[in-house]
Enzyme design. Structure first.
Site, PDB file in Angstrom:
ATOM      1  N   GLN A 158       0.856  -1.197   0.000  1.00 64.02           N
ATOM      2  CA  GLN A 158       0.000   0.000   0.000  1.00 64.02           C
ATOM      3  C   GLN A 158       0.890   1.244   0.000  1.00 64.02           C
ATOM      4  O   GLN A 158       0.390   2.356  -0.151  1.00 64.02           O
ATOM      5  CB  GLN A 158      -0.880   0.036   1.250  1.00 64.02           C
ATOM      6  N   ASN A 159       2.169   1.031   0.215  1.00 70.95           N
ATOM      7  CA  ASN A 159       3.076   2.166   0.375  1.00 70.95           C
ATOM      8  C   ASN A 159       3.390   2.817  -0.964  1.00 70.95           C
ATOM      9  O   ASN A 159       3.417   2.140  -1.993  1.00 70.95           O
ATOM     10  CB  ASN A 159       4.374   1.713   1.065  1.00 70.95           C
ATOM     11  N   HIS A 161      -1.439   1.525  -4.284  1.00 69.06           N
ATOM     12  CA  HIS A 161      -1.816   2.937  -4.143  1.00 69.06           C
ATOM     13  C   HIS A 161      -0.887   3.870  -4.902  1.00 69.06           C
ATOM     14  O   HIS A 161      -0.846   5.061  -4.617  1.00 69.06           O
ATOM     15  CB  HIS A 161      -1.843   3.321  -2.654  1.00 69.06           C
ATOM     16  N   CYS A 197       2.830  19.789 -17.267  1.00 65.93           N
ATOM     17  CA  CYS A 197       3.383  18.945 -18.347  1.00 65.93           C
ATOM     18  C   CYS A 197       3.827  19.871 -19.484  1.00 65.93           C
ATOM     19  O   CYS A 197       3.371  21.028 -19.573  1.00 65.93           O
ATOM     20  CB  CYS A 197       2.270  18.003 -18.821  1.00 65.93           C
ATOM     21  N   CYS A 199       2.793  19.727 -22.250  1.00 64.00           N
ATOM     22  CA  CYS A 199       1.587  20.040 -23.053  1.00 64.00           C
ATOM     23  C   CYS A 199       0.796  21.156 -22.399  1.00 64.00           C
ATOM     24  O   CYS A 199      -0.233  21.598 -22.930  1.00 64.00           O
ATOM     25  CB  CYS A 199       0.712  18.787 -23.187  1.00 64.00           C
ATOM     26  N   GLY A 256       2.873  -4.569   9.005  1.00 63.00           N
ATOM     27  CA  GLY A 256       2.851  -3.124   9.213  1.00 63.00           C
ATOM     28  C   GLY A 256       1.696  -2.373   8.600  1.00 63.00           C
ATOM     29  O   GLY A 256       1.881  -1.298   8.039  1.00 63.00           O
ATOM     30  N   SER A 258      -2.435  -1.061   9.466  1.00 65.09           N
ATOM     31  CA  SER A 258      -3.527  -0.940  10.446  1.00 65.09           C
ATOM     32  C   SER A 258      -4.810  -1.547   9.900  1.00 65.09           C
ATOM     33  O   SER A 258      -5.818  -1.609  10.593  1.00 65.09           O
ATOM     34  CB  SER A 258      -3.770   0.540  10.768  1.00 65.09           C
ATOM     35  N   ASN A 287       3.148  -6.969  13.282  1.00 63.81           N
ATOM     36  CA  ASN A 287       2.730  -5.584  13.485  1.00 63.81           C
ATOM     37  C   ASN A 287       3.099  -5.147  14.902  1.00 63.81           C
ATOM     38  O   ASN A 287       3.243  -5.986  15.787  1.00 63.81           O
ATOM     39  CB  ASN A 287       1.209  -5.466  13.278  1.00 63.81           C
TER      40      ASN A 287
HETATM   41  C1  BV8 Z   1     -11.846   2.914  -3.291  1.00 63.32           C
HETATM   42  C2  BV8 Z   1      -2.086   6.869  -1.228  1.00 63.32           C
HETATM   43  C3  BV8 Z   1     -13.710   2.703  -4.744  1.00 63.32           C
HETATM   44  C4  BV8 Z   1      -2.001   8.331  -1.113  1.00 63.32           C
HETATM   45  C5  BV8 Z   1      -3.784   5.973   0.264  1.00 63.32           C
HETATM   46  C6  BV8 Z   1     -16.155   2.821   4.518  1.00 63.32           C
HETATM   47  C7  BV8 Z   1     -15.847   1.490   4.685  1.00 63.32           C
HETATM   48  C8  BV8 Z   1     -14.920   0.853   3.878  1.00 63.32           C
HETATM   49  C9  BV8 Z   1     -14.277   1.558   2.880  1.00 63.32           C
HETATM   50  C10 BV8 Z   1     -14.584   2.874   2.727  1.00 63.32           C
HETATM   51  C11 BV8 Z   1     -15.501   3.517   3.531  1.00 63.32           C
HETATM   52  N1  BV8 Z   1     -15.574   4.803   3.132  1.00 63.32           N
HETATM   53  C12 BV8 Z   1     -14.720   4.996   2.103  1.00 63.32           C
HETATM   54  C13 BV8 Z   1     -14.139   3.821   1.844  1.00 63.32           C
HETATM   55  C14 BV8 Z   1     -13.170   3.543   0.819  1.00 63.32           C
HETATM   56  C15 BV8 Z   1     -11.802   4.094   1.199  1.00 63.32           C
HETATM   57  C16 BV8 Z   1     -11.351   3.658   2.578  1.00 63.32           C
HETATM   58  O1  BV8 Z   1     -10.916   2.547   2.777  1.00 63.32           O
HETATM   59  N2  BV8 Z   1     -11.490   4.568   3.550  1.00 63.32           N
HETATM   60  C17 BV8 Z   1     -11.127   4.211   4.922  1.00 63.32           C
HETATM   61  C18 BV8 Z   1     -10.211   5.282   5.504  1.00 63.32           C
HETATM   62  C19 BV8 Z   1     -12.406   4.040   5.713  1.00 63.32           C
HETATM   63  N3  BV8 Z   1     -10.933   3.522   0.222  1.00 63.32           N
HETATM   64  C20 BV8 Z   1     -10.746   4.184  -0.935  1.00 63.32           C
HETATM   65  O2  BV8 Z   1     -11.201   5.261  -1.184  1.00 63.32           O
HETATM   66  C21 BV8 Z   1      -9.927   3.430  -1.958  1.00 63.32           C
HETATM   67  N4  BV8 Z   1     -10.642   3.454  -3.203  1.00 63.32           N
HETATM   68  O3  BV8 Z   1     -12.423   2.324  -2.410  1.00 63.32           O
HETATM   69  O4  BV8 Z   1     -12.377   3.137  -4.520  1.00 63.32           O
HETATM   70  C22 BV8 Z   1     -13.983   2.999  -6.170  1.00 63.32           C
HETATM   71  C23 BV8 Z   1     -14.182   1.947  -7.045  1.00 63.32           C
HETATM   72  C24 BV8 Z   1     -14.462   2.233  -8.352  1.00 63.32           C
HETATM   73  C25 BV8 Z   1     -14.506   3.549  -8.808  1.00 63.32           C
HETATM   74  C26 BV8 Z   1     -14.250   4.602  -7.927  1.00 63.32           C
HETATM   75  C27 BV8 Z   1     -13.987   4.332  -6.602  1.00 63.32           C
HETATM   76  C28 BV8 Z   1      -8.591   4.115  -2.163  1.00 63.32           C
HETATM   77  C29 BV8 Z   1      -7.762   3.954  -0.924  1.00 63.32           C
HETATM   78  C30 BV8 Z   1      -6.333   4.454  -1.195  1.00 63.32           C
HETATM   79  C31 BV8 Z   1      -6.097   5.732  -0.456  1.00 63.32           C
HETATM   80  N5  BV8 Z   1      -4.704   6.130  -0.631  1.00 63.32           N
HETATM   81  N6  BV8 Z   1      -2.533   6.350   0.064  1.00 63.32           N
HETATM   82  C32 BV8 Z   1      -0.889   8.742  -0.185  1.00 63.32           C
HETATM   83  O5  BV8 Z   1      -0.218   7.889   0.439  1.00 63.32           O
HETATM   84  O6  BV8 Z   1      -0.670   9.961  -0.097  1.00 63.32           O
HETATM   85  S1  BV8 Z   1      -4.199   5.232   1.715  1.00 63.32           S
HETATM   86  C33 BV8 Z   1      -2.964   5.319   2.874  1.00 63.32           C
HETATM   87  O7  BV8 Z   1      -3.405   4.482   3.940  1.00 63.32           O
HETATM   88  C34 BV8 Z   1      -1.619   4.731   2.466  1.00 63.32           C
HETATM   89  O8  BV8 Z   1      -1.572   4.130   1.205  1.00 63.32           O
HETATM   90  C35 BV8 Z   1      -1.386   3.684   3.532  1.00 63.32           C
HETATM   91  O9  BV8 Z   1      -0.580   2.669   3.140  1.00 63.32           O
HETATM   92  C36 BV8 Z   1      -2.785   3.239   3.711  1.00 63.32           C
HETATM   93  C37 BV8 Z   1      -3.085   2.305   4.831  1.00 63.32           C
HETATM   94  O10 BV8 Z   1      -2.427   2.777   5.973  1.00 63.32           O
HETATM   95  P1  BV8 Z   1      -1.292   1.823   6.585  1.00 63.32           P
HETATM   96  O11 BV8 Z   1      -0.294   1.530   5.537  1.00 63.32           O
HETATM   97  O12 BV8 Z   1      -1.918   0.661   7.240  1.00 63.32           O
HETATM   98  O13 BV8 Z   1      -0.605   2.795   7.618  1.00 63.32           O
HETATM   99  P2  BV8 Z   1      -1.110   3.146   9.082  1.00 63.32           P
HETATM  100  O14 BV8 Z   1      -0.288   4.286   9.557  1.00 63.32           O
HETATM  101  O15 BV8 Z   1      -2.603   3.237   9.096  1.00 63.32           O
HETATM  102  O16 BV8 Z   1      -0.730   1.842   9.955  1.00 63.32           O
HETATM  103  C38 BV8 Z   1       0.627   1.519  10.167  1.00 63.32           C
HETATM  104  C39 BV8 Z   1       0.623   0.221  10.966  1.00 63.32           C
HETATM  105  O17 BV8 Z   1       1.978  -0.192  11.144  1.00 63.32           O
HETATM  106  C40 BV8 Z   1       0.026   0.394  12.351  1.00 63.32           C
HETATM  107  O18 BV8 Z   1      -0.791  -0.739  12.636  1.00 63.32           O
HETATM  108  C41 BV8 Z   1       1.259   0.393  13.279  1.00 63.32           C
HETATM  109  O19 BV8 Z   1       0.999  -0.222  14.525  1.00 63.32           O
HETATM  110  C42 BV8 Z   1       2.218  -0.471  12.504  1.00 63.32           C
HETATM  111  N7  BV8 Z   1       3.630  -0.163  12.735  1.00 63.32           N
HETATM  112  C43 BV8 Z   1       4.194   1.060  12.981  1.00 63.32           C
HETATM  113  N8  BV8 Z   1       5.540   0.910  13.090  1.00 63.32           N
HETATM  114  C44 BV8 Z   1       5.809  -0.416  12.886  1.00 63.32           C
HETATM  115  C45 BV8 Z   1       4.600  -1.092  12.653  1.00 63.32           C
HETATM  116  N9  BV8 Z   1       4.550  -2.423  12.436  1.00 63.32           N
HETATM  117  C46 BV8 Z   1       5.717  -3.102  12.433  1.00 63.32           C
HETATM  118  N10 BV8 Z   1       6.923  -2.524  12.641  1.00 63.32           N
HETATM  119  C47 BV8 Z   1       7.006  -1.185  12.868  1.00 63.32           C
HETATM  120  N11 BV8 Z   1       8.217  -0.626  13.097  1.00 63.32           N
END
Ligand code: BV8
Length: 248
Positions: A96-97, A114, A143, A145, A182, A184, A208
């Protein structure tokens, strides 16, 4: 059976990673204490509406993140995943990164669900181009263009790249071992992949810092830092023996 033994006998392995795998490289996670979103509201930055409303602000955020990541290096968790890829017949890394650290660590068979913040896409032509690791001269960049460029990442409300998602779903549906590192599990559809794997009979393992909504469906879970645990779990670094008693 240890995870290393299970992986050694596996035909097909999938690894799903989130921001936690890059945390020890110095890249802030999204939702942790030092989370990227902490100082911003996600609606203000990572959505098409935010970009339409204020492309300069969104680009400044991504420019800041790119500069920060330019100073980060892959950590032992990235290296362990790149090593694992070379040990099993069928392997897919699903990340997802958007930071590009897996590729810098040597991962090849991977999909970026992503997108990647090191690429920009022209809104007019749809063409993509790589971005430099220095601040952009023009903000927001354009761009040749004349069209506006956008970060080549997937924002909330946007569809994931169909081929990447299809590849990830197929791999999740046919693997022997599914390793989640890693994440959530807050974001869909990525967070559903481990469930797809579990439902078809894969052995699911979570690495995690803390429990997540996936912990309950994992057969095996290891809580701690991925950069420490993964090399150990894969047999790449010795497990800590009995710690020497500290001198009285
Ligand atoms: C889509 C790119 C449909 C940009 C990102 C309600 C219910 C379900 C879904 C939805 C809903 N309402 C809306 C939705 C859909 C929505 C969604 O899921 N929303 C959530 C917030 C509720 N999803 C979307 O919109 C997706 N698209 O559904 O499209 C569609 C279909 C057809 C046509 C049109 C539309 C698009 C989602 C993509 C969003 N973009 N990023 C950018 O990065 O700038 S998401 C962003 O969050 C990142 O990509 C990131 O990777 C991702 C997930 O977060 P995590 O990677 O898990 O990071 P986080 O910090 O949360 O957690 C880190 C974890 O690591 C923690 O658990 C921590 O304890 C642990 N950790 C920390 N340190 C360590 C560790 N573990 C081990 N070792 C360590 N050292």
């Amino acid at each position: 059976m240890t995870l290393a033994e299970r992986l050694a006998g596996a035909r097909s392995v999938v690894v799903l990673t989130g921001a936690g795998v890059s945390a020890e490289s110095g890249v802030p996670t999204f939702r942790g204490a030092d989370g990227l979103w902490r100082q911003y509201r996600v609606e203000d930055l990572a959505t098409p509406e935010a970009f339409r409303r204020n492309p300069r602000l969104v680009w400044e955020w991504y420019d800041w993140r790119r500069q920060l990541i330019a100073g980060c290096a892959p950590n032992p968790a990235h290296a362990a995943i790149a090593w694992l890829e070379r040990q099993v017949p069928e392997f897919l890394l699903v990340t997802q990164n958007v930071d590009g650290l897996h590729r810098r660590a040597g991962s090849v068979r991977m999909v970026e669900l992503h997108g990647n913040l090191w690429r920009a896409r022209c809104l007019q032509e749809g063409t993509t181009r790589d971005l430099p690791d220095v601040p952009l001269a023009e903000m927001p960049p354009r761009c040749s263009c004349g069209g506006l460029l956008r970060p080549d990442v997937v924002w909330f409300g946007e569809a994931l790249p169909p081929s990447a998602l299809e590849q990830a779903l197929q791999a999740a549906d046919s693997c022997d071992v599914f390793l989640v590192v890693g994440t959530s599990a807050a974001v869909q559809p990525a967070a559903s992949l481990p469930r797809v794997a579990r439902e078809h009979g894969a052995f699911v393992v979570e690495v995690n810092l803390e429990s997540t909504p996936l912990t309950g469906i994992a057969h095996d879970r290891h809580h701690g830092k991925a950069g420490v645990l993964l090399p150990r779990l894969l047999g790449l670094s010795p497990s800590p023996g009995p710690q020497p008693l500290s001198p009285a």
